[in-house]
Enzyme design. Structure first.
Site, PDB file in Angstrom:
ATOM      1  N   HIS A  87       2.535 -21.751 -40.664  1.00 57.76           N
ATOM      2  CA  HIS A  87       1.969 -21.052 -41.823  1.00 57.76           C
ATOM      3  C   HIS A  87       1.960 -19.558 -41.549  1.00 57.76           C
ATOM      4  CE1 HIS A  87      -2.088 -20.233 -40.076  1.00 57.76           C
ATOM      5  NE2 HIS A  87      -1.929 -21.393 -39.462  1.00 57.76           N
ATOM      6  N   ASP A  89       0.022 -17.361 -43.569  1.00 57.12           N
ATOM      7  CA  ASP A  89      -1.232 -16.732 -43.990  1.00 57.12           C
ATOM      8  C   ASP A  89      -2.183 -16.649 -42.800  1.00 57.12           C
ATOM      9  OD1 ASP A  89      -1.523 -19.671 -44.232  1.00 57.12           O
ATOM     10  OD2 ASP A  89      -3.560 -19.181 -44.870  1.00 57.12           O
ATOM     11  N   ASP A 121      -1.852 -17.061 -34.585  1.00 55.89           N
ATOM     12  CA  ASP A 121      -2.193 -18.093 -35.571  1.00 55.89           C
ATOM     13  C   ASP A 121      -1.842 -17.604 -36.971  1.00 55.89           C
ATOM     14  OD1 ASP A 121      -3.242 -20.331 -36.811  1.00 55.89           O
ATOM     15  OD2 ASP A 121      -5.324 -19.687 -36.612  1.00 55.89           O
ATOM     16  N   GLU A 152      -2.956 -22.107 -45.411  1.00 57.53           N
ATOM     17  CA  GLU A 152      -3.553 -22.990 -44.409  1.00 57.53           C
ATOM     18  C   GLU A 152      -4.939 -22.531 -43.997  1.00 57.53           C
ATOM     19  OE1 GLU A 152      -4.618 -24.786 -40.589  1.00 57.53           O
ATOM     20  OE2 GLU A 152      -4.365 -22.660 -41.030  1.00 57.53           O
ATOM     21  N   GLU A 153      -5.104 -21.226 -43.799  1.00 64.77           N
ATOM     22  CA  GLU A 153      -6.403 -20.727 -43.346  1.00 64.77           C
ATOM     23  C   GLU A 153      -7.470 -20.847 -44.431  1.00 64.77           C
ATOM     24  OE1 GLU A 153      -6.865 -20.390 -40.439  1.00 64.77           O
ATOM     25  OE2 GLU A 153      -5.184 -19.471 -39.384  1.00 64.77           O
ATOM     26  N   HIS A 419      -8.870 -16.649 -35.225  1.00 69.79           N
ATOM     27  CA  HIS A 419      -9.982 -16.534 -36.175  1.00 69.79           C
ATOM     28  C   HIS A 419     -11.007 -15.487 -35.749  1.00 69.79           C
ATOM     29  CE1 HIS A 419      -9.411 -20.738 -38.216  1.00 69.79           C
ATOM     30  NE2 HIS A 419      -8.257 -20.218 -37.823  1.00 69.79           N
TER      31      HIS A 419
END
Length: 446
Positions: A87, A89, A121, A152-153, A419
């Protein structure tokens, strides 16, 4: 060294440059933010795949969701097809003051690592796929399809519908999901268990309106205190989840060093771990319950009043072997049964439910993956790990493509801090990941 390894090494300078360019695009799919960068990110990924030699590329969306990029490199005669997922995003940056660089969307190199939001990520996952394709000059030895997601996030709210609507288009013999981690920078890993997830809003209501805390306080309860008492019932005194009906899995053979985990998590001095059992068991195969936020008056502007209602957002991670639907029923029953002082309790799920999954990592495709990892890591065999986080669409792939081997790999390590602030990617390990993926494509050919 093999021709494949040399080809990956030759491609890496360009791969890194394109990774840094991709990080500059703040593709955040959360509500209330500008989604134009998400579309720009999809366009950038599609261009990279077209330049890599894709015979076909397009952007897919479903139910008003963010675009995903699809590309196809047809299989030579008699060869299998591999679907590569990642992903593009990213998470919001959070508190800028906690970043050690002025702009989280500009990559900074320090001590063998690249720093920036999304650099690990999962934009490095995207670029690992691109690196493998470039190593073969755009003509991989097996068929390759790619699905690069754009939300996804944000919880992938439309991805399951997109996969189901494009089931034939995405069909493959092997699925590689590059959105996980390695056991250590020097030890590769295959992820074989992932927890599921359900998020719910829990609201308690006791009064019709707010009333004076001095005139009525004492016999009349307030909603904030009731909510605090209610969410406190989610754990026992040891810190284990106390919601009856949630599943716990068996203990994992691996375990973390306690001091290392304290350091990686950033625990303050004196803070204790919660729960019982091995640390890997608590992280991978037992459920969790976390209060993510509370709707209530802020402390500074609050009045001397008993609040009539209060709401919390609570997240549950579900152990492999559980079911999200069953767990939601158990959570709702728990909160209703533990309502303090006769409070009215309403439990509302947020978005979709994510089932946990377990992967049987046996068969020729997994043998090929292990051999590819071992070669890329100079003889170090990969270990099997679990992940405390969730990738709900893996269960969807398992359902729709029961004959496909699903390999969950990743570019992160114990210091990547996805994150959080100062997200990073180990440069040497990224090279190994790119090499392993190219070797895997080579070893999967018949």
């Amino acid at each position: 060294m093999s021709d494949v390894v040399n080809a990956v090494r030759a491609a890496l300078p360009g791969v890194r440059a394109d990774l840094e360019a991709l990080v500059k695009i703040p593709a955040i799919a959360f509500d209330g933010l500008d989604h134009e960068p998400v579309r720009q990110g999809a366009d950038a990924v599609q261009r990279l795949l077209d330049e890599a030699g894709a015979a076909e590329s397009r952007q897919l969306s479903h139910g008003g969701g963010q675009p995903s990029v699809y590309a196809h490199f047809p299989a030579p005669a008699g060869q299998p097809t591999v679907l590569l997922y990642a992903h593009q995003d990213v998470q919001p940056v959070g508190d800028l003051a906690k970043w050690e660089q002025d702009d989280p969307f500009t990559v900074v190199e320090k001590d063998g690592r690249l720093y920036g939001r999304g650099v690990a990520d999962d934009k490095a996952g995207v670029m690992a796929h691109v690196a493998a394709l470039r190593a073969f000059g755009g003509r991989p030895p097996v068929g390759v399809k790619l699905l690069i997601e754009g939300e996804e996030e944000f919880g992938s709210p439309t991805l399951e519908g997109l996969i189901r609507a494009n089931q034939d288009l995405l069909a493959a013999d092997v699925v590689v999901i590059a959105d996980s981690t390695n056991w250590r920078t020097e030890v590769p890993a295959l992820t074989t268990t992932l927890r599921g997830v359900i998020n719910v809003y829990v609201e308690v209501a006791l009064l019709k309106v707010a009333v004076h805390s001095g005139v009525f306080g004492g016999p009349v309860p307030d909603a904030l205190t009731a909510l605090a008492r209610l969410v406190a019932t989610m754990h026992d005194d040891a810190g284990d989840v106390a919601v009856e009906g949630l599943v716990s899995g068996p203990s994992a053979p691996l375990d973390f060093d306690e001091e290392a985990l304290r350091h990686e998590a950033g625990l303050l001095p004196g803070t204790e771990f919660i729960g019982t059992g091995r640390l890997t068991e608590r992280l991978w195969t037992k459920p969790t319950a976390t209060v993510l936020g509370i709707d209530a008056p802020g402390a500074a502007e609050s009045a001397n009043a008993l609040q009539p209602s209060a709401r919390a957002k609570v997240s549950f991670r579900l152990a492999p072997g559980d079911s999200a639907e069953r767990a939601l029923k158990a959570v709702r029953a728990h909160f209703e049964a533990h309502a303090p002082w006769g409070a009215q309790v309403t439990v509302t799920p947020e978005g979709g439910l994510g089932d946990p999954c377990a992967i049987d990592a046996t068969g020729p495709s997994f043998d090929a993956a292990r051999a590819a990892f071992a070669e890329a890591w100079d003889g170090t065999e990969p270990v099997e790990i679990g992940i405390g986080g969730s990738i709900p669409m893996i269960a969807t792939f398992q359902e729709l493509y029961p004959e496909a081997a699903i390999l969950v790999t990743g570019v992160e390590d114990q210091y990547s801090n996805p994150h959080g602030p100062n997200e990073s990617l180990d440069i040497e390990m990224f090279e190994r990941v790119c090499t392993a993926e190219a070797l895997l494509l080579d070893k999967l050919k018949r």
